[in-house]
Design a protein around this motif. Structure first.
Motif, PDB file in Angstrom:
ATOM      1  N   LYS A 114       0.864  -1.177   0.000  1.00 31.78           N
ATOM      2  CA  LYS A 114       0.000   0.000   0.000  1.00 31.78           C
ATOM      3  C   LYS A 114       0.909   1.237   0.000  1.00 31.78           C
ATOM      4  O   LYS A 114       1.206   1.803   1.059  1.00 31.78           O
ATOM      5  CB  LYS A 114      -0.933   0.008   1.214  1.00 31.78           C
ATOM      6  CG  LYS A 114      -1.888   1.197   1.239  1.00 31.78           C
ATOM      7  CD  LYS A 114      -2.863   1.089   2.403  1.00 31.78           C
ATOM      8  CE  LYS A 114      -3.644   2.381   2.617  1.00 31.78           C
ATOM      9  NZ  LYS A 114      -4.249   2.921   1.402  1.00 31.78           N
ATOM     10  N   TYR A 145      -5.961  -3.574   5.162  1.00 33.19           N
ATOM     11  CA  TYR A 145      -4.555  -3.244   4.929  1.00 33.19           C
ATOM     12  C   TYR A 145      -3.797  -3.040   6.238  1.00 33.19           C
ATOM     13  O   TYR A 145      -2.578  -2.897   6.230  1.00 33.19           O
ATOM     14  CB  TYR A 145      -4.434  -1.991   4.054  1.00 33.19           C
ATOM     15  CG  TYR A 145      -5.020  -0.731   4.651  1.00 33.19           C
ATOM     16  CD1 TYR A 145      -4.291   0.059   5.545  1.00 33.19           C
ATOM     17  CD2 TYR A 145      -6.313  -0.314   4.324  1.00 33.19           C
ATOM     18  CE1 TYR A 145      -4.834   1.210   6.102  1.00 33.19           C
ATOM     19  CE2 TYR A 145      -6.867   0.839   4.869  1.00 33.19           C
ATOM     20  CZ  TYR A 145      -6.122   1.598   5.752  1.00 33.19           C
ATOM     21  OH  TYR A 145      -6.664   2.736   6.291  1.00 33.19           O
ATOM     22  N   ASP A 191      -4.898  -1.616  -1.582  1.00 35.94           N
ATOM     23  CA  ASP A 191      -3.530  -2.023  -1.862  1.00 35.94           C
ATOM     24  C   ASP A 191      -3.447  -2.416  -3.337  1.00 35.94           C
ATOM     25  O   ASP A 191      -4.415  -2.265  -4.081  1.00 35.94           O
ATOM     26  CB  ASP A 191      -3.092  -3.160  -0.934  1.00 35.94           C
ATOM     27  CG  ASP A 191      -4.109  -4.289  -0.875  1.00 35.94           C
ATOM     28  OD1 ASP A 191      -4.917  -4.413  -1.829  1.00 35.94           O
ATOM     29  OD2 ASP A 191      -4.109  -5.047   0.097  1.00 35.94           O
TER      30      ASP A 191
END
Length: 224
Positions: A114, A145, A191
């Motif tokens: 990310k 994430y 991501d």
């Protein structure tokens, strides 16, 4: 002490970002992944200073720090531990147990894909853990994430979870509710798994500032 744990792989072509690699090639995907990892480490180090945290790289495969073209030693010289477990839930559970055994008070786990992760998100995660048992950074694709906790994960927290699925986070949240754990949710993010994900990042005018290594890799691969 708080602990920021980065889950990472050695950036070997054919072993990282396989869905993305199917679209742009193994070499290009590995170079993008390595760049994302560099940016993630930079953000984690900055956040660590603000939150009085250590940064630990939780790596795979077991020889990821061995000498060679794809060694993680090119990116990281700090604390590290191997990933241990046959699925992501077990690997995260083992990593948090390791950090709490080493006197961590709160643990936040992030991935390394990310590139626009911000220090403010990590700071907010630790702040939420002052009043909640768990904190998640929801991902647009149904996963997360980021996950944080102030106690070792119960084994049943990840029961019946299908990883990399649209139901992933929802199942974990349902499990948390059954365990009577309070949960805080951070802003939704994404991501990078496929080229469609790349387009969302490429269109961000602040990408070069937020993720300079990733931006440079995109340019080098003629993707922007």
């Amino acid at each position: 002490m708080n602990s920021i744990v980065i889950f990472a792989r050695a950036p070997e072509p054919g072993k990282v970002k396989t869905r993305l690699a199917a679209q742009i090639g193994d070499e290009a995907a590995a170079k993008l992944y390595a760049a994302m990892l560099q940016d993630t480490i930079t953000v984690a180090k900055s956040a660590a200073q603000e939150t009085k945290s250590e940064v630990v790289l939780c790596y795979t495969p077991d020889d990821a720090f061995a000498s060679g073209d794809y060694s993680l030693s090119k990116f990281w010289h700090g604390a590290n531990l191997p990933q241990n477990g046959n699925d992501l839930g077990k690997r995260m559970r083992n990593a948090t147990q390791n950090r709490f055994a080493d006197s961590a008070e709160r643990v936040v786990i992030i991935g390394s894909d990310k590139p626009d992760l911000e220090v403010s998100i990590l700071r907010c995660a630790f702040e939420e853990l002052e009043n909640h048992d768990l904190v998640f950074g929801p991902a647009i694709d149904g996963g997360f994430y980021l996950i944080g906790t102030h106690a070792p994960f119960a084994e049943s927290l990840f029961a019946s979870v299908i990883w990399s699925d649209q139901s992933t986070l929802q199942v974990v949240l349902n499990n948390a509710r059954h365990l009577n754990l309070s949960v805080a949710l951070l802003p939704e993010g994404s991501d990078i798994d496929e080229t469609s994900d790349l387009q969302n990042f490429i269109s961000n005018p602040e990408l070069q500032i937020k993720a300079p290594h990733f931006h440079a890799a995109l340019c080098a691969e003629n993707l922007i």
